[in-house]
Scaffold this motif. Structure first.
Motif, short mmCIF file in Angstrom:
data_model
loop_
_atom_site.label_atom_id
_atom_site.label_comp_id
_atom_site.label_asym_id
_atom_site.label_seq_id
_atom_site.Cartn_x
_atom_site.Cartn_y
_atom_site.Cartn_z
N ALA A 423 -8.21 -13.82 4.95
CA ALA A 423 -6.83 -13.47 5.26
C ALA A 423 -6.79 -12.00 5.67
N ALA A 424 -5.71 -11.63 6.34
CA ALA A 424 -5.52 -10.22 6.72
C ALA A 424 -4.04 -9.88 6.62
N VAL A 425 -3.78 -8.61 6.33
CA VAL A 425 -2.42 -8.09 6.33
C VAL A 425 -2.40 -6.87 7.24
N PHE A 426 -1.52 -6.90 8.22
CA PHE A 426 -1.43 -5.81 9.19
C PHE A 426 -0.30 -4.86 8.79
N THR A 427 -0.67 -3.72 8.26
CA THR A 427 0.23 -2.62 7.93
C THR A 427 -0.66 -1.41 7.64
N HIS A 428 -0.11 -0.21 7.84
CA HIS A 428 -0.90 0.99 7.56
C HIS A 428 -0.74 1.43 6.10
N ASP A 429 -0.01 0.68 5.31
CA ASP A 429 0.22 0.99 3.90
C ASP A 429 -0.81 0.24 3.05
N SER A 430 -1.88 0.94 2.65
CA SER A 430 -2.97 0.27 1.93
C SER A 430 -2.52 -0.28 0.58
N LYS A 431 -1.63 0.43 -0.09
CA LYS A 431 -1.15 -0.07 -1.38
C LYS A 431 -0.41 -1.39 -1.20
N LYS A 432 0.37 -1.50 -0.12
CA LYS A 432 1.09 -2.75 0.12
C LYS A 432 0.10 -3.88 0.39
N VAL A 433 -0.96 -3.57 1.15
CA VAL A 433 -1.97 -4.60 1.40
C VAL A 433 -2.60 -5.07 0.09
#
Length: 491
Positions: A423-433
């Motif tokens: 899976a992948a999550v696209f956001t620049h917020d590493s904590k959110k990932v």
């Protein structure tokens, strides 16, 4: 388009490699390996039958029970792995000649992938020094001294798929050999070249007889490898359906297994991430090996407000793809591995249309190519989470975009399959990932792309498999813990 194929850079394609020797097959049946671009027969290999599988198992069993290999030190076996790494490196040009013709991978991609393969052998060689094969423990039953000794599981059947055979051989064979196991490699009929190269390397290096055996067979004969009680463990990479069959057989005889199976991996694109950047990353990755990757990010989940923008961006990316001969440096997408695989992909495209998804790009065969197993990269929008193209592994360059109401809904949709590989999550917020990753039922979760990492460990949740390949866990899969309790420490 080529009309004549070069000679295959293999020396013994009329034989099998069993017990340290090139031996004639028991059967006269042959498997034709067809070039995926020209549809011409590239070379043929023996179709091993049950008797051939029997011989290979017997050789591996004798090598484990009576031969020197399990009794060598880990350092001695590690040196063999380093020698294999050097020998594989010397054969990269041959692999470039074979692998694209078997599967459609771009020739330009092969050297980079092979770097990882070579590094795998060297990595496991390094574990000979750092891995605790013997650990002192404190007994809890009143004895004075205890140890956990990690010993080889025994004879291993390594069943290799056709899409990335050199890499998958490495991540099975390297840890198995370091552990002290003996191995029967069962190559796929579509892509046996990697197995033959490994057999030639074993022969060249003088690896003890029976330690590494290589056969190519179809499903019926291969089942003997799974059912034979002389085989202690099966390591299989392939479809979930075949994995279910293998697991049921092994369960009946309580044999060990590692099963790396299918995937239907989601990419959640959050609203703070640029659509065009996400589309470029996802579409480019989907062109690698023509989408014939179990960990491909094929389900794109995006907010309802940005669904249309994402579908268009993916279509625009695929519109720039150049389809053709994988040896052409201008080409960015090669063919599929076989006519059967192209039929499968085309069938799923028809299913998607019937189910009511919006075909935004592709869906057919390239008009300028009249030979080869080519299919256009394809994008569907408005894909229902319960539809077959959202639930079933296609194994080709087909992307499905599904809208989500909010982040909670996106995570629910991502988890709403029987698979859990990547899976992948696209956001620049590493904590959110990281927070989202803890909610995703997946063996790997990466930020802003496909972050599968065999160096750390790879495997899936749910019906995506059992166990892990790569990393330290990949070595542990070929070891059994033995508890030894003594009255005093051994000298």
């Amino acid at each position: 388009m080529m009309t004549k194929l070069p000679s295959v850079p293999l020396a013994n394609t009329d034989c099998l490699y069993i017990d340290g020797k090139w031996v004639p097959p028991h059967s006269s049946a042959l498997i034709d390996v067809v070039d995926s671009t020209s549809e011409l027969v590239y070379y043929s290999v023996p179709d091993a039958d049950v008797d051939d599988i029997d011989r290979a198992i017997a050789a591996a069993r004798q090598a484990f029970d009576e031969g020197p290999w399990p009794r060598l030190s880990h350092a001695e076996r590690a040196q063999v792995l380093l020698d294999i790494a050097d020998a594989v490196e010397a054969r990269i040009d041959d692999i470039v000649e074979i692998w694209p013709r078997e599967t459609g991978i771009l020739a330009s991609s092969v050297p980079g992938v092979m770097r990882e393969v070579i590094d795998a052998y060297r990595y496991y060689a390094g574990l000979a020094k750092s891995f605790p094969f013997q650990e002192e423990v404190t007994p809890t039953n009143g004895a004075r001294f205890g140890m956990i000794v990690k010993e080889p599981v025994g004879v291993v059947g390594a069943i290799i798929p056709w899409n990335a055979p050199m890499g998958l051989i490495a991540f099975k064979v390297a840890p198995a050999l370091l552990a002290g196991c003996t191995v029967v490699i069962k190559s796929s009929p579509e892509a046996p070249g990697a197995g033959y190269i490994m057999a030639e390397i074993a022969d060249q290096l003088g690896i003890p007889a029976g330690v590494l055996n290589v056969v190519t067979a179809d499903r019926a004969a291969s089942e003997r490898l799974v059912s034979d009680p002389r085989v202690d463990k099966i390591s299989f990479t392939g479809s979930t359906e075949v994995g279910k069959r293998i697991g049921s057989i092994l369960g009946g005889r309580i044999a060990r297994s590692s099963l790396e199976l299918g995937g239907k991996s989601p990419a959640i694109v959050l609203d703070d991430f640029d659509i065009a950047e996400a589309a470029h990353t996802i579409a480019s990755a989907e062109c690698f090996l023509s989408g014939q990757i179990c960990a491909s990010l094929t389900r794109i989940i995006v907010s309802e407000e940005r669904h249309g923008e994402m579908v268009k961006a993916l279509a625009d990316e695929f519109d720039r793809v150049v389809i053709g001969d994988p040896y052409d440096p201008q080409v960015t997408l090669g063919p599929l591995a076989s006519d059967r695989q192209r039929d499968r992909v085309e069938n799923y495209i028809e299913i998607g249309i019937r189910e009511g998804a919006t075909l935004a790009y592709g869906g057919g065969r390239p008009s300028h190519l009249d030979r080869g197993w080519f299919v256009e990269p394809t994008v569907f929008g408005n894909v229902s989470e319960t539809s077959r193209i959202a639930q079933e592994e296609i194994f080709g360059p087909v992307l499905a975009v599904t809208p989500a109401r909010d982040l909670t809904d996106a995570v629910r949709i991502a988890n709403a399959t029987e698979f859990g590989l990547n899976a992948a999550v696209f956001t620049h917020d590493s904590k959110k990932v990281f927070d989202i990753a803890r909610r995703l039922h997946s063996g790997t979760v990466g930020q802003n792309g496909n972050r599968v990492d065999f160096g750390i460990g790879f495997g899936g949740f749910k019906r995506s498999g059992i166990g892990r390949e790569g990393g330290v866990a990949g070595l542990q899969a070929y070891l059994e813990n033995k508890t030894v309790v003594l009255d005093a420490p051994p000298e």
